[in-house]
Design an enzyme around this catalytic site. Structure first.
Site, short mmCIF file in Angstrom:
data_model
loop_
_atom_site.label_atom_id
_atom_site.label_comp_id
_atom_site.label_asym_id
_atom_site.label_seq_id
_atom_site.Cartn_x
_atom_site.Cartn_y
_atom_site.Cartn_z
N LYS A 1 0.73 -1.20 -0.19
CA LYS A 1 -0.07 0.12 0.18
C LYS A 1 0.87 1.04 -0.07
O LYS A 1 0.40 2.17 -0.85
CB LYS A 1 -0.92 0.14 1.10
CG LYS A 1 -1.57 1.32 1.46
CD LYS A 1 -2.38 1.18 2.62
CE LYS A 1 -1.54 1.61 3.92
NZ LYS A 1 -1.68 3.15 4.07
N ASN A 2 1.84 1.17 1.02
CA ASN A 2 2.50 2.54 1.16
C ASN A 2 3.63 2.91 -0.08
O ASN A 2 4.15 3.72 -0.11
CB ASN A 2 3.41 2.52 2.30
CG ASN A 2 2.49 2.59 3.41
OD1 ASN A 2 1.38 3.07 3.49
ND2 ASN A 2 3.02 2.09 4.66
N CYS B 1 -5.80 8.32 9.90
CA CYS B 1 -5.69 7.81 11.08
C CYS B 1 -5.05 8.79 12.11
O CYS B 1 -4.20 9.56 12.05
CB CYS B 1 -4.51 6.60 11.25
SG CYS B 1 -5.18 5.17 10.21
N ARG C 1 1.05 14.79 12.60
CA ARG C 1 1.97 14.45 11.43
C ARG C 1 1.76 15.62 10.56
O ARG C 1 1.21 15.58 9.48
CB ARG C 1 1.58 13.18 10.68
CG ARG C 1 1.84 11.96 11.70
CD ARG C 1 1.40 10.51 10.94
NE ARG C 1 0.22 10.33 10.86
CZ ARG C 1 -0.44 9.33 10.13
NH1 ARG C 1 0.59 8.43 9.66
NH2 ARG C 1 -1.90 9.14 10.28
N PRO C 2 2.59 16.80 10.99
CA PRO C 2 2.26 18.06 10.24
C PRO C 2 2.76 17.96 8.70
O PRO C 2 3.61 17.30 8.50
CB PRO C 2 2.98 19.00 11.25
CG PRO C 2 4.16 18.38 11.75
CD PRO C 2 3.42 16.82 12.05
N GLN D 1 7.07 20.04 6.65
CA GLN D 1 8.09 19.89 5.68
C GLN D 1 7.85 19.82 4.33
O GLN D 1 8.74 20.01 3.73
CB GLN D 1 9.01 18.46 6.33
CG GLN D 1 9.24 18.54 7.66
CD GLN D 1 10.48 19.46 8.07
OE1 GLN D 1 11.41 19.55 7.42
NE2 GLN D 1 10.24 20.43 8.82
N ASP E 1 4.99 0.86 12.40
CA ASP E 1 3.77 0.15 11.85
C ASP E 1 3.70 -1.28 12.41
O ASP E 1 2.63 -2.01 11.89
CB ASP E 1 4.00 0.31 10.30
CG ASP E 1 3.33 1.54 9.79
OD1 ASP E 1 2.67 2.36 10.53
OD2 ASP E 1 3.30 1.67 8.67
N ARG F 1 -8.25 -0.46 5.19
CA ARG F 1 -7.27 0.38 4.38
C ARG F 1 -5.96 0.00 3.93
O ARG F 1 -5.33 0.49 2.98
CB ARG F 1 -7.13 1.68 5.40
CG ARG F 1 -8.42 2.63 5.72
CD ARG F 1 -7.96 3.89 6.27
NE ARG F 1 -6.77 4.65 5.83
CZ ARG F 1 -5.68 5.00 6.40
NH1 ARG F 1 -5.73 4.56 7.74
NH2 ARG F 1 -4.59 5.48 5.72
#
Length: 423
Positions: free
Chosen positions: A22-23, A116, A121-122, A125, A305, A399
């Site tokens: 998925k990632n 999630c 998790r800004p 960057q 994860d 997901r």
């Protein structure tokens, strides 16, 4: 909302095929925005996040034929460089359309992301990097608005390694004028996989998978044909499931080379893991597992994860394990649910102490995020024979895991999907 019912006490025996990652698939789908023509993605998993990304690409003007494991993406007649809140809120990875849209069309309007709830998790960057490449960026009414005539290569130093930030800047730099150097990059295998695709498209990407990446941009890029790498987190999750429930399972096409930290810890705990061709065999006999300490870290360290799944394994090991979470500040939300099943876990800030050897019992539990969902299914496997565990809100699970209940049932687990279970 669906639930998964798990009845415990079954050893696992047989073969589990590992799906595409998925990632890796998500940023590669976003990379199709960088070119016209038809791009073909193979070995794509059938997941909610793939459906969400396909819907987002269609909204942006792409034509998408999504029939996993094959997905075709090609240009439509109109481009709409705006990603709405209704789609982006479902998945944080949607932010990765920002770089390709801006680089390709000179403007982009993308909602601040959702996904999630496992901590802050800004996207600062991402924005800092795009500004370094010449973009003008503002935030207006919950949307990131970015503009540029053409991005220009530059050096970007990330304050912290960020996977999606690295990937967003790689895609943007692939159409920027000149050479871009990204420093302090995420080193995950999925970043390396994106680099392979960008090279297929005609960019020159060197160093993907290391902490310094160089990208030579091009005026235009070509479509591509690419098979997605196997999912290392799915493979690691089934390794833990076999270790927890006991048994002997062959994981087909498991990417062992990307799981060194996980395999080392499982072997330390007493699990047998060995390569057989392109597959991996996982065995756990009758000997009790040993408690081990784990600290999550960016790749190549122990992946965050896999933290929730390993916590369940430590619940059935002998002794007390210390698990330190260093990536996300709110990733112990599965702990209260495991306690409902009888687990003895103490949490002190970012550290959990798991007191193993206490039998888990069936209960109704609530999935809070993707990997927590998997951990609760594994917890259901290790309860006593015929003890029932209902894992609610498994839309989180869907997901990132392709038909988990079916794959487990095929190796002897008693796992059933219950349609429309409240919770």
């Amino acid at each position: 909302m669906d639930a998964i019912r798990v009845r415990g006490g079954r050893r696992l025996e047989g073969i589990i095929p590992i799906s595409g990652a998925k990632n890796a698939a998500l940023p590669i789908l976003c990379a199709t925005l960088l070119s016209d023509g038809e791009s073909l993605l193979r070995n794509v998993p059938a997941l909610r996040d793939i459906d969400t990304t396909s819907a987002l690409l269609r909204f942006l003007g792409r034509k998408v034929d999504a029939s996993p494991p094959l997905v075709r993406v090609f240009a439509g007649s109109d481009v709409r460089p705006e990603a709405p809140y209704e789609l982006v809120k479902q998945m944080r990875a949607s932010i990765m359309v920002l770089g390709p849209l801006l680089a390709r069309f000179g403007r982009a309007k993308v909602s601040l992301p959702g996904g999630c709830q496992i901590g802050s998790r800004p996207v600062d960057q991402h924005l800092k990097g795009l500004e370094a490449l010449g973009a003008t960026i503002s935030v207006q009414r919950g949307y990131i608005v970015a503009e540029c005539k053409r991005l220009r290569g530059n050096e970007v130093v990330f304050d912290i390694p960020t996977v999606t930030g690295t990937e967003n800047l790689m895609m943007a730099a692939a159409l920027a004028k000149g050479r871009t150097t990204l420093v302090n990059c995420a080193r995950e295998p999925e970043v390396e996989e994106l680099g392979r695709v960008l090279n297929k498209m005609g960019a020159i990407v060197d160093g993907a998978g290391t902490d310094v990446i160089h990208i030579e941009g091009r005026d235009e890029l070509a479509p591509f044909d690419h098979a997605i790498v196997a999912d290392r987190i799915e493979a690691g999750t089934y390794m833990v499931a076999v270790a927890a429930a006991g048994g002997d399972v062959l994981l087909e096409n498991a990417p062992l080379e990307y799981l060194e930290a996980v395999v080392a810890k499982l072997r330390q705990a007493g699990v047998e893991i060995g390569r057989e061709g392109s597959s991996v065999r996982v065995r756990r006999g009758e000997k009790p597992l040993r408690a081990i300490d784990i600290t999550t870290a960016p790749h190549p360290g122990f992946p965050t994860d896999m933290q929730a799944q390993m916590m369940v394994l430590m619940c059935v090991a002998q002794g007390t394990a210390r698990i330190a979470e260093t990536i996300f500040e709110n990733r112990f939300m599965h702990v209260p649910e495991l306690r409902r099943m009888g687990a003895m876990i103490d949490v002190d800030g970012h550290t959990a102490h798991v007191h193993g050897g206490v039998p888990l019992t069936g209960a109704k539990v609530m999935a809070t995020d993707l990997r927590a969902s998997a951990s609760l299914v594994i917890a259901g496997l290790v309860t006593a024979e015929n003890e029932e565990t209902d894992v609610l809100r498994v839309y989180h699970l869907d997901r990132g895991y392709e038909h988990m209940e079916t794959k487990l049932a095929n190796v002897g687990a008693d796992t059933t999907r219950i349609k429309g279970e409240a919770g």
